[in-house]
Write an enzyme that holds these catalytic residues in place. Structure first.
Site, PDB file in Angstrom:
ATOM      1  N   ASP A 125     -17.875  -4.717  -8.251  1.00  0.00           N
ATOM      2  CA  ASP A 125     -17.566  -3.499  -7.500  1.00  0.00           C
ATOM      3  C   ASP A 125     -16.390  -2.793  -8.163  1.00  0.00           C
ATOM      4  O   ASP A 125     -15.784  -3.309  -9.091  1.00  0.00           O
ATOM      5  CB  ASP A 125     -17.302  -3.777  -6.016  1.00  0.00           C
ATOM      6  N   ARG A 137       0.842  -1.196   0.000  1.00  0.00           N
ATOM      7  CA  ARG A 137       0.000   0.000   0.000  1.00  0.00           C
ATOM      8  C   ARG A 137       0.874   1.242   0.000  1.00  0.00           C
ATOM      9  O   ARG A 137       1.496   1.583   1.015  1.00  0.00           O
ATOM     10  CB  ARG A 137      -0.920  -0.021   1.225  1.00  0.00           C
ATOM     11  N   HIS A 146     -10.579  -5.344  -5.805  1.00  0.00           N
ATOM     12  CA  HIS A 146     -10.352  -4.859  -4.441  1.00  0.00           C
ATOM     13  C   HIS A 146     -10.163  -3.343  -4.433  1.00  0.00           C
ATOM     14  O   HIS A 146      -9.344  -2.794  -3.696  1.00  0.00           O
ATOM     15  CB  HIS A 146      -9.136  -5.568  -3.846  1.00  0.00           C
TER      16      HIS A 146
HETATM   17  C1  GLV Z   1      -8.689  -4.545   3.168  1.00  0.00           C
HETATM   18  O1  GLV Z   1      -9.137  -5.522   2.602  1.00  0.00           O
HETATM   19  C2  GLV Z   1      -8.206  -3.407   2.477  1.00  0.00           C
HETATM   20  O2  GLV Z   1      -8.381  -3.315   1.247  1.00  0.00           O
HETATM   21  O3  GLV Z   1      -7.603  -2.540   3.128  1.00  0.00           O
END
Ligand code: GLV
Length: 360
Positions: free
Chosen positions: A287, A172, A256
């Site tokens: 989604d 992330r 996601h």
């Molecule tokens: C959890 O699944 C996220 O995407 O932070």
């Protein structure tokens, strides 16, 4: 804008997003707003819907437009469900309990996340009469997933949503060190190990996801919970067909929210292929980047039975708790109804591909 008691909803979700950024803590905003890598997939999810252009029909009697439909046999007011997202306490003091109340008021299905800051049982107790689904990953310690699936069945959940996009821990980019450590007052009563119930390191817990899970394991979710299984995180027609062969009741197309692997296609672009591969043998949901009622119409016309709304529900929660989440859901449903009327289709099951240029 507020009159002191009830809030006037902003006309677009983009305005709500801007308000949510102000309302949320910087840590919460970094967490929910970000994607993985350079966030190209996160951005593309939004743009890809807009590339599908409408071919409206005129001169049909649009005196009685209805957005209601069914999802796995459950009646909902619109084909707009609440996607599973983590840690609602991050944006709203009542956390998932507020979301549960919002789902009742919007008459839709709330998919409770394995990474919720509220237990499946407490959410059920808050909204005992509404339909809820429980999202979960297979953990390396399969007994823990089994226990959660059994809890979902016992607490009256109506489906298990098995996420299958967890073969590696995502990077992330906007989080320091790529990881997240939420406030240490948070608890993860559906995800944390019983050996470490106060663990708040979500990204570390995510490394408990079982990377060896295959199609053959999907039946376990149904066996453990006694519930139909929705497989979430599918992005190809061939995989979707194999999930259906393995017993899935529904396929949830998802990248996601662009939070897992940057560079993955937009969900709007793979929906037709997947709907064709499933060919009505299971329901299909999608989604990612759905930001208005026209996007919902596009998704249904391309073959989705319903859409799941992730970030915008969190924006609503951040700005105005349960009222804000309800406002988002009502706003999307209203826009869908208007788009249906202006496209000459008064029922959700009449939304077909011929409404979209180049889709047939
Ligand atoms: C959890 O699944 C996220 O995407 O932070």
């Amino acid at each position: 804008v507020t009159d002191g008691t009830s809030r006037v909803f902003p006309p677009t979700l983009a305005e709500l997003e801007a308000e949510a950024e102000v309302a949320a803590s910087p840590a919460a905003w970094d967490y929910l707003a970000h994607g993985s890598g350079d966030e190209s997939t996160m951005r593309e999810n939004v743009v890809a819907w807009t590339r599908w252009k409408l071919r409206p029909q005129v001169l049909r009697d649009m005196g009685d437009v209805r957005t209601s439909t069914t999802v796995l046999g459950i009646d909902v007011d619109a084909p707009i469900l609440i996607a599973p997202t983590a840690m609602h306490r991050f944006v709203c003091d009542d956390g998932e309990l507020a979301t549960a109340r919002a789902a009742v008021r919007a008459n839709t299905i709330y998919i409770v996340s394995m990474a919720a800051t509220t237990s499946l049982e407490a959410v059920a107790a808050e909204a005992p009469d509404s339909a809820r689904w429980a999202q979960m990953y297979m953990l390396r310690d399969r007994g823990r997933t089994r226990a959660l699936a059994e809890r979902a069945g016992a607490a009256g959940y109506r489906a298990v949503v098995a996420s299958v996009d967890g073969a590696a821990v995502p990077r992330r980019s906007r989080l320091a060190g790529g990881a997240l450590v939420p406030p240490d007052t948070f608890r993860f009563p559906n995800l944390a190990s019983p050996d470490d119930p106060h663990n708040t390191n979500l990204m570390a817990m995510v490394s408990d996801f079982d990377p060896t899970v295959t199609f053959d394991d999907l039946a376990l979710f149904e066996e453990w919970s006694g519930l139909p299984v929705v497989v979430k995180g599918v992005m190809r027609g061939d995989d979707a067909a194999r999930c259906v062969d393995a017993g899935a009741a529904a396929i949830a197309i998802s990248n996601h929210g662009g939070r897992t692997l940057d560079g993955v296609a937009a969900t709007a672009d793979v929906l037709p292929e997947i709907a064709d591969a499933v060919a009505g043998r299971a329901e299909v949901y999608v989604d990612g980047g759905i930001r208005n009622g026209v996007d919902v119409l596009r998704a249904v016309a391309l073959g989705a039975q319903a859409v799941l709304i992730g970030r915008p529900v969190l924006w609503g929660l951040a700005v105005d708790g349960a009222d804000g989440a309800v406002a988002v859901l009502h706003h999307l449903a209203e826009e869908l109804g208007r788009a249906m009327a202006l496209c000459g289709r008064d029922r959700v099951d009449l939304l077909t591909r011929d409404l979209l240029l180049g889709a047939t």
